[in-house]
Design an enzyme around this catalytic site. Structure first.
Site, PDB file in Angstrom:
ATOM      1  N   LYS A  35       0.878  -1.205   0.052  1.00 26.52           N
ATOM      2  CA  LYS A  35      -0.083   0.065  -0.257  1.00 26.52           C
ATOM      3  C   LYS A  35       0.939   1.325  -0.133  1.00 26.52           C
ATOM      4  CE  LYS A  35      -0.298  -0.580   4.918  1.00 26.52           C
ATOM      5  NZ  LYS A  35      -0.940  -1.028   6.133  1.00 26.52           N
ATOM      6  N   TYR A 253      17.222  29.235   8.872  1.00 25.31           N
ATOM      7  CA  TYR A 253      16.046  29.978   9.470  1.00 25.31           C
ATOM      8  C   TYR A 253      15.831  29.917  10.780  1.00 25.31           C
ATOM      9  CZ  TYR A 253      13.729  29.990   4.677  1.00 25.31           C
ATOM     10  OH  TYR A 253      13.512  30.302   3.570  1.00 25.31           O
TER      11      TYR A 253
HETATM   12  C1  LIG Z   1      -0.097  -1.975   6.836  1.00 31.77           C
HETATM   13  C2  LIG Z   1      -0.902  -3.117   7.279  1.00 31.77           C
HETATM   14  C3  LIG Z   1       0.093  -4.683   7.465  1.00 31.77           C
HETATM   15  C4  LIG Z   1       1.457  -4.343   7.321  1.00 31.77           C
HETATM   16  O1  LIG Z   1       1.859  -3.879   8.462  1.00 31.77           O
HETATM   17  P1  LIG Z   1       3.481  -3.765   8.744  1.00 31.77           P
HETATM   18  O2  LIG Z   1       3.703  -3.261  10.057  1.00 31.77           O
HETATM   19  O3  LIG Z   1       4.328  -2.947   7.929  1.00 31.77           O
HETATM   20  O4  LIG Z   1       3.981  -5.036   8.255  1.00 31.77           O
HETATM   21  C5  LIG Z   1      -0.509  -5.733   7.800  1.00 31.77           C
HETATM   22  N1  LIG Z   1      -2.056  -5.624   7.760  1.00 31.77           N
HETATM   23  C6  LIG Z   1      -2.767  -4.510   7.801  1.00 31.77           C
HETATM   24  C7  LIG Z   1      -4.305  -4.785   7.941  1.00 31.77           C
HETATM   25  C8  LIG Z   1      -2.361  -3.550   7.670  1.00 31.77           C
HETATM   26  O5  LIG Z   1      -3.005  -2.371   7.526  1.00 31.77           O
END
Ligand SMILES: *Cc1c(COP(=O)(O)O)cnc(C)c1O
Length: 361
Positions: A35, A253
């Site tokens: 994702k 800054y």
């Molecule tokens: C993002 C996500 C994962 C993966 O999590 P990591 O900590 O990156 O391994 C697994 N399951 C769900 C439902 C998620 O939203």
């Protein structure tokens, strides 16, 4: 010579990390979580490297469609599921699997007709209090879904751990036990573990695991247990100016950082406009010609300043690494009081992503 910031994605490191996952979870099928543009690493690049996994997971429907349009034929689960009929139809049209986590979705599924079915992961909420059904409602919803003509059988059964990175807290064992208790006796494959589950909680290994962050070579654990993971993303730029300042001069800054001695400063072409964290503190390590020097002064949109005083030979155009091999993004995250997920996800559009494969032996 380009002075633009760029990121390099080491594709063999991704493969190596996948093999590490298989060692932790040898009996499990792997749903690779890609994702958010594969955590900033490039959705299609990473999916291409992971051709052999059993399935992909994305968060949003449009991410799944992007994979289908690029020709990927694997199972793809949309973790956030659908909202409304239109999104459901679009998922069915593109053969995307959905998570079902709300009454709203069940009602939409019950109303909908059609000859193409959809595969479902029914989600139990064991304590995150985000998506998922409560323990008391789960079995009734399970039965309702089985009666939906549109839904493939058997259902998948899943949950998500809220505290799996806290390795000394029993809460995770309780969450795992709750899930196993509720789904025992229900037909369907089961899935619990994210990366932290895979590494720290063997009890969470069921039919499917869902690794995200560890695919990218980043430790999901808050304690500093260095696993056999290979960092995948490195972030680079160049020195675009060098200047000497006197003792007592302010830099950047607000003039937050003031030199305590005559100092040779390096100006590096990277800033929060590229995704380098605005809140990286003074002293955050930066590699110039592979050697550590400290960040000094505030991070600007397009530049940072570093103290080059300890380096003997340094010139304009010399390479700078912000994280990657030899400087883990986990360390930069600590210096910026954030988590590494936000850093790799936060790389902006003007950062060119290049791929590279070097044999790790
Ligand atoms: C993002 C996500 C994962 C993966 O999590 P990591 O900590 O990156 O391994 C697994 N399951 C769900 C439902 C998620 O939203």
């Amino acid at each position: 010579m380009s002075t633009a910031a760029y990121a390099v994605i080491d594709t063999l490191a991704i493969k190596h990390n996948l093999s590490v996952i298989s060692q932790y979870a040898p009996q499990c099928k792997i749903m690779a979580v890609i994702k958010a543009n594969a955590y900033g690493h490039g959705l299609l690049t990473v999916a291409g490297v992971l051709q052999d996994v059993d399935a992909f997971a994305v968060a949003r429907v449009d991410e799944g469609i992007q994979l289908r349009q690029a020709g990927f034929t694997q199972s793809i689960t949309v973790l956030n599921g659908f909202v409304g009929e239109q999104e459901l139809n679009s998922m069915i049209q593109h053969n995307l699997d959905t998570v079902v986590h709300s009454e709203h979705q069940v009602e939409v599924l019950q109303r909908q007709q059609g000859k193409n079915l959809i595969s479902v992961w029914l989600k139990l909420d064991v304590g995150m209090n985000r998506l998922g059904f409560k323990v008391d409602d789960f079995t009734v919803i399970y039965q309702r879904l089985l009666k939906c003509a549109l839904v493939n059988r058997p259902l998948g059964l899943m949950t998500h751990l809220s505290c799996a990175d806290k390795v000394n807290d029993d809460i995770t064992l309780n969450q795992i036990a709750t899930f196993k208790d509720v789904v025992s006796g229900l037909a369907g494959e089961k899935s619990i573990a994210n990366s932290a589950g895979i590494i720290a909680w063997p009890e969470s290994l069921t039919d499917w695991v869902r690794p995200g962050i560890m695919l990218y070579g980043i430790s999901p654990l808050s304690d500093d247990r260095r696993l056999d993971l290979a960092p995948v993303m490195s972030l680079h730029s160049k020195l675009i100016a060098i200047k000497n300042i006197n003792s007592g001069e302010a830099v950047g800054y607000s003039g937050d950082w003031v030199s305590e001695k005559p100092t040779r400063l390096g100006i590096v072409a990277i800033g929060y406009g590229d995704g380098y964290p605005r809140y990286a503190r003074n002293g955050t390590p930066v590699l110039v010609n592979g050697k550590r020097v400290p960040l000094v002064g505030r991070v600007s949109m397009d530049m940072i300043t570093v103290d080059l005083s300890t380096l003997a030979h340094v010139k304009i155009g010399d390479p700078v690494t912000l994280w990657g091999q030899g400087l883990l993004v986990e360390e930069i995250a600590r210096c910026a009081q954030t988590i590494p997920y936000t850093l790799t996800c936060g790389i902006t559009q003007r950062v060119e992503i290049k791929t590279f494969s070097e044999d790790h032996g």
